[in-house]
Design an enzyme around this catalytic site. Structure first.
Site, PDB file in Angstrom:
ATOM      1  N   LYS A  85       0.828  -1.203   0.000  1.00  0.00           N
ATOM      2  CA  LYS A  85       0.000   0.000   0.000  1.00  0.00           C
ATOM      3  C   LYS A  85       0.865   1.257   0.000  1.00  0.00           C
ATOM      4  CE  LYS A  85      -3.864  -0.775   2.219  1.00  0.00           C
ATOM      5  NZ  LYS A  85      -4.575  -1.083   3.479  1.00  0.00           N
ATOM      6  N   ARG A  97      -3.539   2.841   8.409  1.00  0.00           N
ATOM      7  CA  ARG A  97      -3.781   1.670   7.569  1.00  0.00           C
ATOM      8  C   ARG A  97      -2.606   0.714   7.617  1.00  0.00           C
ATOM      9  NH1 ARG A  97      -4.623   4.621   1.880  1.00  0.00           N
ATOM     10  NH2 ARG A  97      -5.851   2.762   1.359  1.00  0.00           N
ATOM     11  N   GLY A 107      -6.606 -10.652   7.564  1.00  0.00           N
ATOM     12  CA  GLY A 107      -6.155 -10.938   8.923  1.00  0.00           C
ATOM     13  C   GLY A 107      -5.315  -9.808   9.482  1.00  0.00           C
ATOM     14  N   MET A 128      -4.671  -5.776  10.420  1.00  0.00           N
ATOM     15  CA  MET A 128      -5.581  -4.851  11.071  1.00  0.00           C
ATOM     16  C   MET A 128      -6.382  -4.041  10.057  1.00  0.00           C
ATOM     17  SD  MET A 128      -4.938  -1.835  13.774  1.00  0.00           S
ATOM     18  CE  MET A 128      -5.193  -0.545  12.566  1.00  0.00           C
ATOM     19  N   ARG A 158      -3.141  -1.352  -6.545  1.00  0.00           N
ATOM     20  CA  ARG A 158      -2.372  -2.592  -6.406  1.00  0.00           C
ATOM     21  C   ARG A 158      -2.741  -3.526  -7.541  1.00  0.00           C
ATOM     22  NH1 ARG A 158      -5.578  -4.704  -1.100  1.00  0.00           N
ATOM     23  NH2 ARG A 158      -7.636  -4.507  -1.998  1.00  0.00           N
ATOM     24  N   HIS A 181      -6.353 -31.314   8.386  1.00  0.00           N
ATOM     25  CA  HIS A 181      -6.283 -32.628   7.740  1.00  0.00           C
ATOM     26  C   HIS A 181      -7.138 -32.665   6.477  1.00  0.00           C
ATOM     27  CE1 HIS A 181      -7.599 -36.834   7.105  1.00  0.00           C
ATOM     28  NE2 HIS A 181      -6.341 -37.103   7.402  1.00  0.00           N
ATOM     29  N   GLU A 239      16.046 -44.702  -7.560  1.00  0.00           N
ATOM     30  CA  GLU A 239      15.022 -44.530  -6.530  1.00  0.00           C
ATOM     31  C   GLU A 239      15.436 -45.151  -5.208  1.00  0.00           C
ATOM     32  OE1 GLU A 239      11.400 -46.465  -7.762  1.00  0.00           O
ATOM     33  OE2 GLU A 239      12.480 -48.001  -8.856  1.00  0.00           O
ATOM     34  N   SER A 268      15.899 -42.302 -14.669  1.00  0.00           N
ATOM     35  CA  SER A 268      14.656 -41.609 -14.355  1.00  0.00           C
ATOM     36  C   SER A 268      14.495 -41.684 -12.845  1.00  0.00           C
ATOM     37  CB  SER A 268      13.484 -42.279 -15.058  1.00  0.00           C
ATOM     38  OG  SER A 268      12.294 -41.612 -14.706  1.00  0.00           O
ATOM     39  N   THR A 324      10.984 -40.576  -7.584  1.00  0.00           N
ATOM     40  CA  THR A 324      11.093 -39.824  -6.325  1.00  0.00           C
ATOM     41  C   THR A 324      10.089 -40.268  -5.269  1.00  0.00           C
ATOM     42  OG1 THR A 324       9.830 -38.113  -7.432  1.00  0.00           O
ATOM     43  CG2 THR A 324      12.195 -37.775  -7.238  1.00  0.00           C
ATOM     44  N   ASP A 374       9.625 -43.529  -4.348  1.00  0.00           N
ATOM     45  CA  ASP A 374      10.426 -44.463  -3.562  1.00  0.00           C
ATOM     46  C   ASP A 374      11.647 -43.774  -2.971  1.00  0.00           C
ATOM     47  OD1 ASP A 374       9.460 -47.147  -3.224  1.00  0.00           O
ATOM     48  OD2 ASP A 374       9.434 -47.299  -5.407  1.00  0.00           O
ATOM     49  N   CYS A 409      10.141 -39.262 -12.794  1.00  0.00           N
ATOM     50  CA  CYS A 409       8.820 -39.818 -13.071  1.00  0.00           C
ATOM     51  C   CYS A 409       8.001 -40.008 -11.802  1.00  0.00           C
ATOM     52  CB  CYS A 409       8.920 -41.110 -13.859  1.00  0.00           C
ATOM     53  SG  CYS A 409       9.730 -42.437 -12.945  1.00  0.00           S
ATOM     54  N   TYR A 431      14.082 -33.705 -18.485  1.00  0.00           N
ATOM     55  CA  TYR A 431      12.620 -33.648 -18.613  1.00  0.00           C
ATOM     56  C   TYR A 431      11.952 -34.020 -17.302  1.00  0.00           C
ATOM     57  CZ  TYR A 431      12.688 -38.747 -18.873  1.00  0.00           C
ATOM     58  OH  TYR A 431      12.857 -40.077 -18.577  1.00  0.00           O
TER      59      TYR A 431
HETATM   60  P1  ADP Z   1      -7.814  -2.331   2.831  1.00  0.00           P
HETATM   61  O1  ADP Z   1      -6.423  -2.814   2.872  1.00  0.00           O
HETATM   62  O2  ADP Z   1      -8.767  -3.195   3.569  1.00  0.00           O
HETATM   63  O3  ADP Z   1      -8.241  -1.981   1.453  1.00  0.00           O
HETATM   64  P2  ADP Z   1      -7.526   0.501   3.301  1.00  0.00           P
HETATM   65  O4  ADP Z   1      -6.484   1.012   4.200  1.00  0.00           O
HETATM   66  O5  ADP Z   1      -7.261   0.624   1.868  1.00  0.00           O
HETATM   67  O6  ADP Z   1      -7.830  -0.990   3.719  1.00  0.00           O
HETATM   68  O7  ADP Z   1      -8.823   1.312   3.711  1.00  0.00           O
HETATM   69  C1  ADP Z   1     -10.114   0.872   3.883  1.00  0.00           C
HETATM   70  C2  ADP Z   1     -11.070   1.892   3.306  1.00  0.00           C
HETATM   71  O8  ADP Z   1     -10.842   3.173   3.846  1.00  0.00           O
HETATM   72  C3  ADP Z   1     -10.901   2.041   1.807  1.00  0.00           C
HETATM   73  O9  ADP Z   1     -12.154   2.193   1.229  1.00  0.00           O
HETATM   74  C4  ADP Z   1     -10.092   3.298   1.680  1.00  0.00           C
HETATM   75  O10 ADP Z   1     -10.320   3.910   0.463  1.00  0.00           O
HETATM   76  C5  ADP Z   1     -10.597   4.119   2.852  1.00  0.00           C
HETATM   77  N1  ADP Z   1      -9.591   5.069   3.302  1.00  0.00           N
HETATM   78  C6  ADP Z   1      -8.366   4.774   3.787  1.00  0.00           C
HETATM   79  N2  ADP Z   1      -7.674   5.887   4.078  1.00  0.00           N
HETATM   80  C7  ADP Z   1      -8.485   6.921   3.781  1.00  0.00           C
HETATM   81  C8  ADP Z   1      -8.353   8.350   3.855  1.00  0.00           C
HETATM   82  N3  ADP Z   1      -7.226   8.895   4.275  1.00  0.00           N
HETATM   83  N4  ADP Z   1      -9.363   9.078   3.453  1.00  0.00           N
HETATM   84  C9  ADP Z   1     -10.509   8.529   3.038  1.00  0.00           C
HETATM   85  N5  ADP Z   1     -10.717   7.207   2.937  1.00  0.00           N
HETATM   86  C10 ADP Z   1      -9.712   6.411   3.314  1.00  0.00           C
HETATM   87 MG    MG Z   2      -7.840  -0.672   0.430  1.00  0.00          MG
HETATM   88 MG    MG Z   3       9.351 -47.082  -7.472  1.00  0.00          MG
END
Ligand code: ADP
Ligand code: MG
Ligand code: MG
Length: 941
Positions: free
Chosen positions: A37, A107, A116, A118, A352, A470, A807, A826, A829, A831, A893, A913
């Site tokens: 970002k 952010r 996962g 923040m 991105r 699992h 092998e 050949s 892998t 065995d 193989c 190969y």
């Molecule tokens: P994510 O990684 O989940 O996309 P972001 O950091 O990009 O999280 O932000 C989540 C939301 O908040 C997005 O819609 C982003 O455009 C908005 N946002 C983040 N920073 C700002 C800011 N400075 N002003 C306005 N909107 C923001």
């Molecule tokens: Mg975003």
């Molecule tokens: Mg074998």
């Protein structure tokens, strides 16, 4: 990379990279340090795009924070304050300034975008004082109170760990006061004020402290919360499942707030520069008028299509489309963009590379080459091998899928579409399948005891466990779709039902289910699927055609039958690297013939050896060869030879079919490998039969009883403690030479026949399980003598190469000696891995191995991805073998031959190969090309 402007710092290292006012200290190449970002924001700023000023605290700071025992590195806070002052200057506002407040978002942003991590906190810096300033500044009381209540709930939830539901309650109550389906935009200033008070009370009640009012304290807490989220459970699990290193750390981005919720000339949205589902070249996205941040994805209101923005705000739309195009051109890849419009002014908040479906990935890559945006090698490198895999799996019919209702969602643990009737135990799965039904196995979680059910099911659905559970690991391994960790599902084994706590839907044993292992979606009913036909996927073929130009290694296939060979060839296989002959022993009438031969094989072989030895001794003394079989021997030998002759004829037919299917391409035939008991009935069953016949008083002379006793004696005599380490492979061929002779004749006579028919058969004969060169030399003598006999009988020369599997570790370590006799190696892998680890694969994979992987004792299942130590043994064998025979041909193989990561290792080892199952040939073509390209890139460094 542009020159990075210097920056003074109090901390021992430089932890801050700022941007704003048209210039940035970092750039797009600095993802390691700035996260994806932060690098994107810097790059956009450098490109002159409108980005609100801000700064990134580096991933290095995150790592140092943990190294110091969750303490900000000394001096970092002073550097943060300095950076805040610069943002104040650039924005003309003051952080905590009641008259003219600067608000920011905080952010997280790691190198790879990661669920996962923040969530973003918006509107940071608000308190009772700055709120008054915001109202005065914007003249918009409603907007300001809305911003404030959003901030308290976000900060409370994300930074202070208050349950989101605690905030949802009061909000719902406030909305409902305006009618049953009132929206957040219906809330009045008075409502919002009341909500702020309610939220503050929630925070106090839940955390025991007052909501922090000092903007700097808010910032300090938020930054630390971002760092802490790096080692949160969800982030950890995700990194494990995606094999992302744990020491990368996350960056923190502090960005001046811009407001999409300032009225009808404001808005916020997300857009992709191309359709990420189909790859079509259209701007694809959504936006909301008068909304902030996450509102679009949160589903609070239904967003409008991005194309509508052209009517709502034509100027902003025109600017945005121009920017989108420019960013795509700049990055030469599809971008996933976030933007906000504040009172008609467009701000870019993120860019991105976009995640995309397999179909879109392929289409986009081909299109971008046509547009001159990227070169063919880049297109090849950009497709993930798993995407090729996905394209070749059955998928749901799009229209049917759109009409279906999802009843639950879990983790997309193993891709593909699975349709079947719900069963709740492995045994039930087996029973239903035995009745001709298709089933989906539903479990709370699976264990090795469930394997038999998983093996017969179309797909697997579990309520618990993650991407390395699992169920997930086994499903991926056996190529079955799996949705795991579907926590909303309450599974009742006793009642054989399951209920979703979210959708409320229930289903019972026998109900049809459709799983989408690629998305984690679960549907009720049987959704029609369409099989993925390679022949129709012209774009995929184009990519693979390019891949063929870049790869160094050949891609061959493991095929035992002409149909398989033809299938693999249509996928682009350039030869057969492993044709197993034992499958030819099992089909239909053949098993009976083979059993007949095996029963007398030892006796017949002994008789032949006795007579041959006697005659050889006589010849030495100048006497005529008069030794003969006695009557019993003659009978046994006749029985044996008759069975072997039948087998030879059948096998010759098989080989002719395979040679024709692979006309002009090499075919490596491996002589018999498994222990003989595999062709015989199960010991316990035969014992039961003999016991039963005896118990009912069957006379000894009864032919059925005699046959059963004979079979039991034979099975008993062939029982071994460790069959996998017993009489099999080359050992078997040396103990019962007729197997080698018969198979050699079948192969070479097939070659003669196909050549007479105008074909071009290329035969390679391979000996399995060689550990000592003498084994190979002995079998080679046998084989060559037989080849000469074939030539004499046919009156033409035969043409074949003689080689061996490597092998057994001893074989690998003595490859220089073995290469004297072998023209090719050949690597078997499967065995080689068993024997290097000392695991029996069948026992390990059904038992401790998955636990090992789960507990991190082993990083991966070595039967899936080539282990480095096994790869080292291969390297030794390659070096030693080539020293003896520079033109030694080298392939693999084992099942690893179709695994992309293992294919990379094969490239490094220098194999000629890889050979894999027909279905994996397209994946292997791509992976081999990528391996060659990345190898070349490495060498260029
Ligand atoms: P994510 O990684 O989940 O996309 P972001 O950091 O990009 O999280 O932000 C989540 C939301 O908040 C997005 O819609 C982003 O455009 C908005 N946002 C983040 N920073 C700002 C800011 N400075 N002003 C306005 N909107 C923001
Ligand atoms: Mg975003
Ligand atoms: Mg074998």
């Amino acid at each position: 990379m542009v020159d990075v402007p210097a920056r003074s710092h109090r901390a021992s290292k430089r932890y801050i990279y700022a941007w704003g006012g048209g210039r940035a200290e970092g750039d797009g190449s600095m993802k390691d340090l700035l996260g994806g970002k932060g690098a994107g924001l810097a790059e956009m700023t450098n490109a002159g795009l409108p980005v609100p000023p801000g700064f990134t605290i580096t991933t290095q700071a995150c790592n140092d924070y943990f190294a110091a025992g969750n303490e900000l590195p000394a001096g970092l806070w002073a550097d943060v304050l300095e950076a805040v002052r610069e943002v104040e200057t650039l924005s003309g506002k003051g952080f905590g300034d009641a008259a003219n407040p600067l608000l920011v978002s905080v952010r997280s942003g790691a190198k790879f975008s990661m669920p996962g991590m923040m969530d973003t906190v918006l509107n940071l810096g608000l308190n009772e004082q700055t709120l008054t300033g915001l109202i005065a500044l914007t003249g918009n009381e409603r907007f300001s109170w809305d911003a404030y209540r959003r901030f308290i709930s976000m900060f409370g939830r994300i930074v202070m760990d208050v349950d989101a539901a605690e905030f949802d309650g009061p909000l719902e109550v406030a909305k409902h006061a305006h009618g049953a389906d009132a929206k957040d935009t219906d809330l009045t200033v008075a409502d919002l004020r009341a909500l702020v008070d309610a939220y503050k009370a929630v925070v106090k009640a839940e955390t025991g402290r007052d909501f922090p009012t000092d903007p700097y304290e808010q910032l300090d807490l938020a930054v630390k919360a971002v760092f802490a989220s790096w080692f949160g459970k969800r982030a950890n699990d995700y990194r494990n499942s995606q094999k992302i290193a744990h020491d990368l750390g996350t960056a923190v981005n502090v960005v001046t707030m811009v407001f999409g919720n300032m009225g009808d000339d404001s808005g916020t949205g997300v857009a992709f520069t191309r359709d990420p589902n189909t790859g079509e070249k259209v701007l694809y996205g959504e936006y909301l008028v008068n909304a902030q941040g996450e509102d679009v994805v949160a589903g609070i209101r239904t967003p409008a299509k991005i194309s509508h923005l052209a009517e709502d705000m034509p100027a902003a739309y025109a600017e945005f489309t121009a920017i989108a195009e420019r960013l795509e051109r700049h990055y030469r890849d599809v971008q996933d963009l976030e933007f906000t419009i504040e009172r008609g002014k467009l701000w870019m908040l993120q860019t991105r590379s976009a995640k995309r479906t397999a179909a879109a990935a392929v289409r986009i890559a081909v299109d971008m080459v046509a547009e001159g945006l990227i070169t063919e090698d880049v297109a090849v490198a950009r497709i993930e091998p798993t995407q090729v895999d996905q394209l070749l799996r059955a998928q749901y019919d799009r229209a049917a899928l759109a009409a279906a209702t999802r009843v639950a969602r879990g983790l997309n643990a193993s891709p593909g579409a699975a349709v079947g009737r719900a069963v709740f135990s492995a045994d039930d799965a087996v029973d239903w399948v035995a009745r001709g039904e298709r089933v989906v196995l539903v479990r709370v979680e699976t264990s090795p005891d469930d394997f038999h059910g998983m093996a017969v099911a179309q797909g697997i659905l579990t309520a618990r466990g993650g991407a390395t559970s699992h169920a997930a690991v086994v499903a991926r391994q056996i190529g079955k779709p799996c949705v795991a960790g579907c926590a909303e599902l309450l599974v009742d084994y006793a009642a054989k039902t399951a209920k979703s706590t979210i959708s409320g839907a229930t289903f019972a044993e026998g109900d049809w289910l459709s799983l989408d292992g690629s998305t984690g979606d679960v549907f009720l009913g049987a959704i029609p699927t369409v099989s993925a036909r390679y022949e129709e996927q012209t774009e995929l073929q184009t990519i693979l055609g390019w891949a063929d130009r870049y790869r160094r290694m050949g891609v061959w296939t493991n095929a035992d039958k002409p149909e398989e060979a033809a299938q693999a060839r249509s996928y682009g296989a350039e030869g057969i690297g492993l044709c197993r002959t034992e499958h030819m022993f099992r089909e239909g009438e053949r098993l009976e013939i083979v059993r007949g031969a095996i029963l007398v094989a030892a006796k017949a072989t002994r008789a032949k050896e006795r007579v041959a030895a006697a005659n050889a001794a006589a010849a030495k003394d100048g006497l005529p060869a008069t030794a003969r079989f006695d009557a019993e021997e003659a009978a046994v030998v006749a029985r044996f030879d008759a069975a072997m002759a039948k087998l030879e004829k059948l096998q010759q037919g098989d080989f002719e079919g395979i040679f024709r299917a692979m006309d002009g391409l090499p075919v490596v035939v491996r002589l018999i490998d498994p222990p003989l008991h595999e062709f015989l009935p199960n010991h316990d069953e035969v014992l039961e039969e003999v016991t039963r016949l005896r118990a009912i008083g069957t006379p000894e002379s009864d032919p059925e009883f005699t046959a059963a006793r004979e079979m039991l004696a034979a099975v008993d005599s062939m029982r071994e403690q460790n069959p996998m380490l017993g009489l099999r492979g080359v050992r078997l061929g040396l103990m019962i030479p007729d197997f080698v002779k018969v198979q050699t004749r079948a192969i070479l006579n097939a070659q003669v026949a196909v050549r007479r028919g105008g074909g071009h058969p290329i035969a390679k004969i391979m000996i399995p399980l060689v550990g000592h060169v003498n084994e190979l030399s002995a079998v080679k003598r046998l084989l060559e003598a037989e080849a000469r006999k074939v030539e004499e009988a046919a009156g033409v020369k035969v043409d074949y190469k003689f080689g061996t599997m490597i092998e057994i570790p001893r074989g690998a370590l003595t490859a220089d000696e073995i290469a004297v006799d072998a023209a090719f190696f050949s690597f078997g892998t499967n065995d080689l891995t068993q024997l290097t680890f000392g695991y029996s694969r069948d026992d390990a994979e059904g038992g401790f191995l998955l636990k090992y992987v789960e507990d991190g004792i082993l990083p991966v299942n070595p039967f899936q991805t080539l282990d480095d130590a096994v790869a080292d043994l291969m390297s030794i064998a390659v070096d030693k073998g080539r020293r003896t025979r520079p033109d030694l041909e080298l392939g693999i193989c084992g099942e690893h031959g179709g695994d992309p990561e293992s294919i990379f290792k094969c490239e490094r080892i220098g194999l000629d190969y890889v050979s894999c199952s027909p279905f994996r040939v397209p994946v292997a073509r791509l992976a081999a090309a990528q391996a060659a390209l990345s190898g070349a890139a490495e060498r260029d460094k």
